[in-house]
Design a protein around this motif. Structure first.
Motif, PDB file in Angstrom:
ATOM      1  N   MET A 284      -7.587 -12.642   4.256  1.00 57.21           N
ATOM      2  CA  MET A 284      -8.022 -11.862   5.188  1.00 57.21           C
ATOM      3  C   MET A 284      -7.127 -10.799   5.543  1.00 57.21           C
ATOM      4  O   MET A 284      -7.017  -9.525   5.458  1.00 57.21           O
ATOM      5  CB  MET A 284      -8.494 -12.373   6.182  1.00 57.21           C
ATOM      6  N   GLY A 285      -5.940 -11.430   5.944  1.00 54.58           N
ATOM      7  CA  GLY A 285      -4.338 -10.369   6.152  1.00 54.58           C
ATOM      8  C   GLY A 285      -3.969  -9.628   5.078  1.00 54.58           C
ATOM      9  O   GLY A 285      -3.830  -8.326   5.185  1.00 54.58           O
ATOM     10  N   LEU A 286      -3.956 -10.015   3.838  1.00 55.23           N
ATOM     11  CA  LEU A 286      -3.348  -9.504   2.713  1.00 55.23           C
ATOM     12  C   LEU A 286      -4.280  -8.319   2.576  1.00 55.23           C
ATOM     13  O   LEU A 286      -3.931  -6.841   2.339  1.00 55.23           O
ATOM     14  CB  LEU A 286      -3.069 -10.236   1.576  1.00 55.23           C
ATOM     15  N   PHE A 287      -5.547  -8.621   2.341  1.00 56.51           N
ATOM     16  CA  PHE A 287      -6.699  -7.640   1.906  1.00 56.51           C
ATOM     17  C   PHE A 287      -6.738  -6.414   3.168  1.00 56.51           C
ATOM     18  O   PHE A 287      -6.649  -5.332   2.877  1.00 56.51           O
ATOM     19  CB  PHE A 287      -7.856  -8.154   1.919  1.00 56.51           C
ATOM     20  N   GLY A 288      -6.399  -6.851   4.338  1.00 56.59           N
ATOM     21  CA  GLY A 288      -6.344  -5.728   5.696  1.00 56.59           C
ATOM     22  C   GLY A 288      -5.293  -4.920   5.383  1.00 56.59           C
ATOM     23  O   GLY A 288      -5.225  -3.591   5.623  1.00 56.59           O
ATOM     24  N   GLY A 289      -4.187  -5.575   4.977  1.00 51.25           N
ATOM     25  CA  GLY A 289      -2.903  -4.783   4.694  1.00 51.25           C
ATOM     26  C   GLY A 289      -3.064  -3.620   3.637  1.00 51.25           C
ATOM     27  O   GLY A 289      -2.500  -2.515   3.588  1.00 51.25           O
ATOM     28  N   LEU A 290      -3.605  -4.302   2.580  1.00 51.58           N
ATOM     29  CA  LEU A 290      -3.953  -3.108   1.438  1.00 51.58           C
ATOM     30  C   LEU A 290      -4.782  -2.100   1.794  1.00 51.58           C
ATOM     31  O   LEU A 290      -4.622  -1.119   1.317  1.00 51.58           O
ATOM     32  CB  LEU A 290      -4.490  -4.267   0.352  1.00 51.58           C
TER      33      LEU A 290
ATOM     34  N   ASN B  33      -2.863   4.501  -2.887  1.00 51.34           N
ATOM     35  CA  ASN B  33      -3.805   4.638  -4.142  1.00 51.34           C
ATOM     36  C   ASN B  33      -3.706   3.366  -5.048  1.00 51.34           C
ATOM     37  O   ASN B  33      -2.683   3.117  -5.849  1.00 51.34           O
ATOM     38  CB  ASN B  33      -3.432   5.745  -5.052  1.00 51.34           C
ATOM     39  N   ILE B  34      -4.538   2.412  -4.730  1.00 49.11           N
ATOM     40  CA  ILE B  34      -4.630   1.272  -5.457  1.00 49.11           C
ATOM     41  C   ILE B  34      -5.842   0.917  -6.279  1.00 49.11           C
ATOM     42  O   ILE B  34      -6.961   1.025  -5.846  1.00 49.11           O
ATOM     43  CB  ILE B  34      -4.303   0.088  -4.564  1.00 49.11           C
TER      44      ILE B  34
ATOM     45  N   ARG C 286       0.879  -1.315  -0.107  1.00 53.30           N
ATOM     46  CA  ARG C 286      -0.053  -0.089  -0.067  1.00 53.30           C
ATOM     47  C   ARG C 286       0.820   1.328   0.155  1.00 53.30           C
ATOM     48  O   ARG C 286       0.586   2.408  -0.722  1.00 53.30           O
ATOM     49  CB  ARG C 286      -0.974   0.089   1.318  1.00 53.30           C
ATOM     50  N   GLU C 287       2.049   1.291   0.949  1.00 53.42           N
ATOM     51  CA  GLU C 287       2.914   2.551   0.737  1.00 53.42           C
ATOM     52  C   GLU C 287       3.572   2.554  -0.390  1.00 53.42           C
ATOM     53  O   GLU C 287       3.810   3.858  -0.886  1.00 53.42           O
ATOM     54  CB  GLU C 287       3.828   2.292   1.984  1.00 53.42           C
TER      55      GLU C 287
ATOM     56  N   GLN D 130     -14.779  -7.892   1.532  1.00 56.21           N
ATOM     57  CA  GLN D 130     -16.017  -6.915   1.204  1.00 56.21           C
ATOM     58  C   GLN D 130     -15.477  -5.545   1.177  1.00 56.21           C
ATOM     59  O   GLN D 130     -15.583  -4.626   0.233  1.00 56.21           O
ATOM     60  CB  GLN D 130     -17.129  -7.193   2.040  1.00 56.21           C
ATOM     61  N   ALA D 131     -14.680  -5.279   2.322  1.00 52.80           N
ATOM     62  CA  ALA D 131     -14.095  -3.770   2.434  1.00 52.80           C
ATOM     63  C   ALA D 131     -13.224  -3.549   1.132  1.00 52.80           C
ATOM     64  O   ALA D 131     -13.313  -2.230   0.742  1.00 52.80           O
ATOM     65  CB  ALA D 131     -13.213  -3.765   3.583  1.00 52.80           C
ATOM     66  N   LEU D 132     -12.495  -4.452   0.697  1.00 52.65           N
ATOM     67  CA  LEU D 132     -11.476  -4.284  -0.353  1.00 52.65           C
ATOM     68  C   LEU D 132     -12.575  -3.997  -1.561  1.00 52.65           C
ATOM     69  O   LEU D 132     -12.058  -2.965  -2.401  1.00 52.65           O
ATOM     70  CB  LEU D 132     -10.610  -5.197  -0.700  1.00 52.65           C
ATOM     71  N   ALA D 133     -13.528  -4.621  -1.782  1.00 51.83           N
ATOM     72  CA  ALA D 133     -14.539  -4.489  -2.895  1.00 51.83           C
ATOM     73  C   ALA D 133     -14.808  -2.699  -2.933  1.00 51.83           C
ATOM     74  O   ALA D 133     -15.126  -2.370  -4.077  1.00 51.83           O
ATOM     75  CB  ALA D 133     -15.083  -5.681  -3.052  1.00 51.83           C
ATOM     76  N   ASP D 134     -15.698  -2.792  -1.555  1.00 51.34           N
ATOM     77  CA  ASP D 134     -16.107  -1.590  -1.367  1.00 51.34           C
ATOM     78  C   ASP D 134     -15.133  -0.248  -1.742  1.00 51.34           C
ATOM     79  O   ASP D 134     -15.664   0.799  -2.049  1.00 51.34           O
ATOM     80  CB  ASP D 134     -16.684  -1.483   0.068  1.00 51.34           C
ATOM     81  N   ALA D 135     -14.018  -0.422  -1.423  1.00 48.23           N
ATOM     82  CA  ALA D 135     -13.045   0.516  -1.704  1.00 48.23           C
ATOM     83  C   ALA D 135     -12.499   0.750  -3.168  1.00 48.23           C
ATOM     84  O   ALA D 135     -11.842   1.602  -3.531  1.00 48.23           O
ATOM     85  CB  ALA D 135     -11.512   0.205  -0.828  1.00 48.23           C
TER      86      ALA D 135
END
Length: 512
Positions: free
Chosen positions: A65-71, A40-41, A34-35, A86-91
């Protein structure tokens, strides 16, 4: 890579999820990715090598779960982690996961390709066990980093001569440009340089790395030579190590461990009170054990029954996505703290006594992590349960007021008796036989602690035992190293349980 820290590598991270080598390490990889993209991904391609552990385990053991949370920039103990997909998709981040044939030598290799409207970058990283990770390359250029310090990456045109010759600056040839890798939080590029891009990556580990670090010892043999005839208690040697590693005071080291003890005690209490989570193999069982223990209807195990209760409670908290401490891993998170806290309470010991015992365990873990690994994907469960038993045995001797040499002897004996232990999670979840192996590790630790207090001879020095475990792992089939391709994981009942859980997760459509 940076030297092992008790609080980075051994007793930590504080996290949620079934597996530290899958979930917590993946989260740290995602945070660095992410950094690299300045937050901006737009698109992420995740690739796993077919011969590794991740194609068969990334979904059920928490890597996704971990990778998506980190992203998304979350922490390892964020309560939203189970909903990270779901949060990754919502983003608005478009995600693809593919299996490839690239022959990655490490079983826990993550290959990420990240894009937005302005740039694209690649990152290859590995999970090394216990929540730790290493970046191998960025943009196809070897670029080692472990998330232990600030990193500044500067892209320069290839025609520009490198002006930076300081020790903390690494020069990488990236084809059409140079990449400077600067280990500094305050670095500023000179104004006259035609800089293409600058990326500043923050540390993802709680104890940062430092230049010119001088450690008193890194192996058990070195520690015994360093301490010589002083016979300093093991926990004090652990404090000495971590003071040098993290530039802490003695009080800061002890207080850090007391804070961890308090987290663990709170998790034990919540586990005994009851846990719920839909996607799990085993339900809430520790409450019934507690009732029978309090009623006196169990076999008389003395303090061991309290230890079993605490171990099972912590494992149930882990399986319900509650907060646990990877000590040394999430899959083996319960043996050490369950043994230490259970025995300490039975003995009327204080939280400071518990912290001292955990520190003694921590320095044993330093020796294991420095020489080998905590990753079951590399070493089987002997790398997790075996390490936990070894650490817990030294901790229990410390609680009993035993000597430095007795603590080391207990650690050696406990590890010896767990060589060859395979990792074969039932239904591809890190619950069973992990629960029983944590109980076995704690029971083994108690037995070996008492044997050491009675001056039983371990025969083989601890460093040699660790090396022997490493050699055993090199001959262990891939199927028995946390791939869910062997052992109990492929029994008909295990396969049926996994099918049932997968069907529930997808809404019972029957297509899973």
């Amino acid at each position: 890579m940076s030297a092992v820290s008790i609080f980075n590598d051994v007793i930590g991270p504080v996290m949620r999820g079934p597996s530290s080598s899958h979930c917590a390490a993946a989260l740290r990889i995602g945070r660095l990715a992410r950094e690299l993209m300045d937050g901006n991904i737009a698109e992420v391609l995740v690739e796993f090598d077919r011969s590794g552990s991740l194609p068969t385990t990334h979904e059920s053991q928490g890597s996704d779960m971990g990778l998506f949370g980190g992203l998304l920039g979350w922490d390892a103990d964020d309560e939203r982690l189970p909903e990270s997909a779901q949060a990754l998709a919502d983003a608005g981040i478009n995600l693809r996961i593919e299996t490839v044939d690239v022959g990655d030598p490490h079983p826990n290799t993550y290959r990420l390709t990240l894009r937005n409207a302005h740039e694209q970058h690649t990152l290859v990283a590995i999970s090394t066990g216990g929540g730790m990770m290493e970046v191998l390359s960025m943009d196809d250029v070897p670029m080692p980093m472990d998330g232990g310090c600030h990193e500044t990456l500067i892209w320069l045109p290839k025609a520009v001569s490198a002006e930076f010759e300081a020790d903390e600056v690494l020069h990488h040839d990236a084809g059409e440009c140079h990449i400077l890798q600067v280990k500094s939080s305050a670095f500023v590029a000179t104004d006259h340089l035609p800089v293409i891009a600058v990326k500043r990556l923050s540390p993802v580990l709680p104890v940062p790395s430092r230049k010119d670090m001088r450690l008193p010892f890194t192996s058990c043999t070195e520690m015994l030579c360093h301490d010589a005839g002083r016979h300093t208690p093991l926990w004090r040697l652990a404090v000495e190590y971590e003071m040098a590693r993290g530039q802490f005071t003695e009080r800061e080291v002890i207080d850090k461990m007391i804070a961890i003890v308090r987290i663990l005690r709170k998790s034990i209490t919540s586990g005994i009170a009851g846990t719920q989570y839909e996607d799990r193999v085993l339900g809430y069982q520790s409450g019934r054990f507690n009732e029978l223990m309090q009623a006196g209807t169990l076999l008389d195990g003395g303090a061991l029954n309290r230890i079993v209760l605490y171990v099972t409670a912590l494992m149930e908290v882990k399986s319900s996505m509650g907060v646990i401490v990877a000590a040394p891993t999430a899959g083996a998170c319960a043996a050490l703290p369950g043994a230490v806290i259970g025995m300490a309470e039975a003995m009327g010991k204080s939280e400071e006594d518990m912290a001292q015992a955990m520190l003694a365990a921590g320095v044993i873990g330093v020796f294991i992590a420095t020489r080998w690994t905590f990753a079951a994907e590399v070493g089987g469960c002997q790398a997790e349960g075996g390490a936990a038993a070894s650490m817990a045995a030294a901790a229990l001797v410390t609680l009993a007021g035993g000597t430095r040499d007795q603590a080391v002897a207990a650690a050696s004996m406990a590890f010896q008796s767990m060589l060859g232990l395979i990792c074969d999670p039932i239904a591809n979840r890190v619950e069973a036989p992990c629960l029983g192996k944590n109980v076995m590790a704690a029971s083994n630790a108690l037995s070996c602690a008492n044997m050491a207090l009675a001056d039983f001879d371990p025969l083989i020095p601890l460093d040699e035992v660790i090396d022997a475990a490493k050699n055993v792992a090199a001959r262990m089939p891939r199927e028995h190293r946390c791939t869910s391709l062997g052992g109990l994981a492929v029994t008909p009942t295990s396969v049926e349980i996994e099918k049932r859980l997968s069907s529930k997760r997808c809404g019972g459509c029957g297509s899973c």
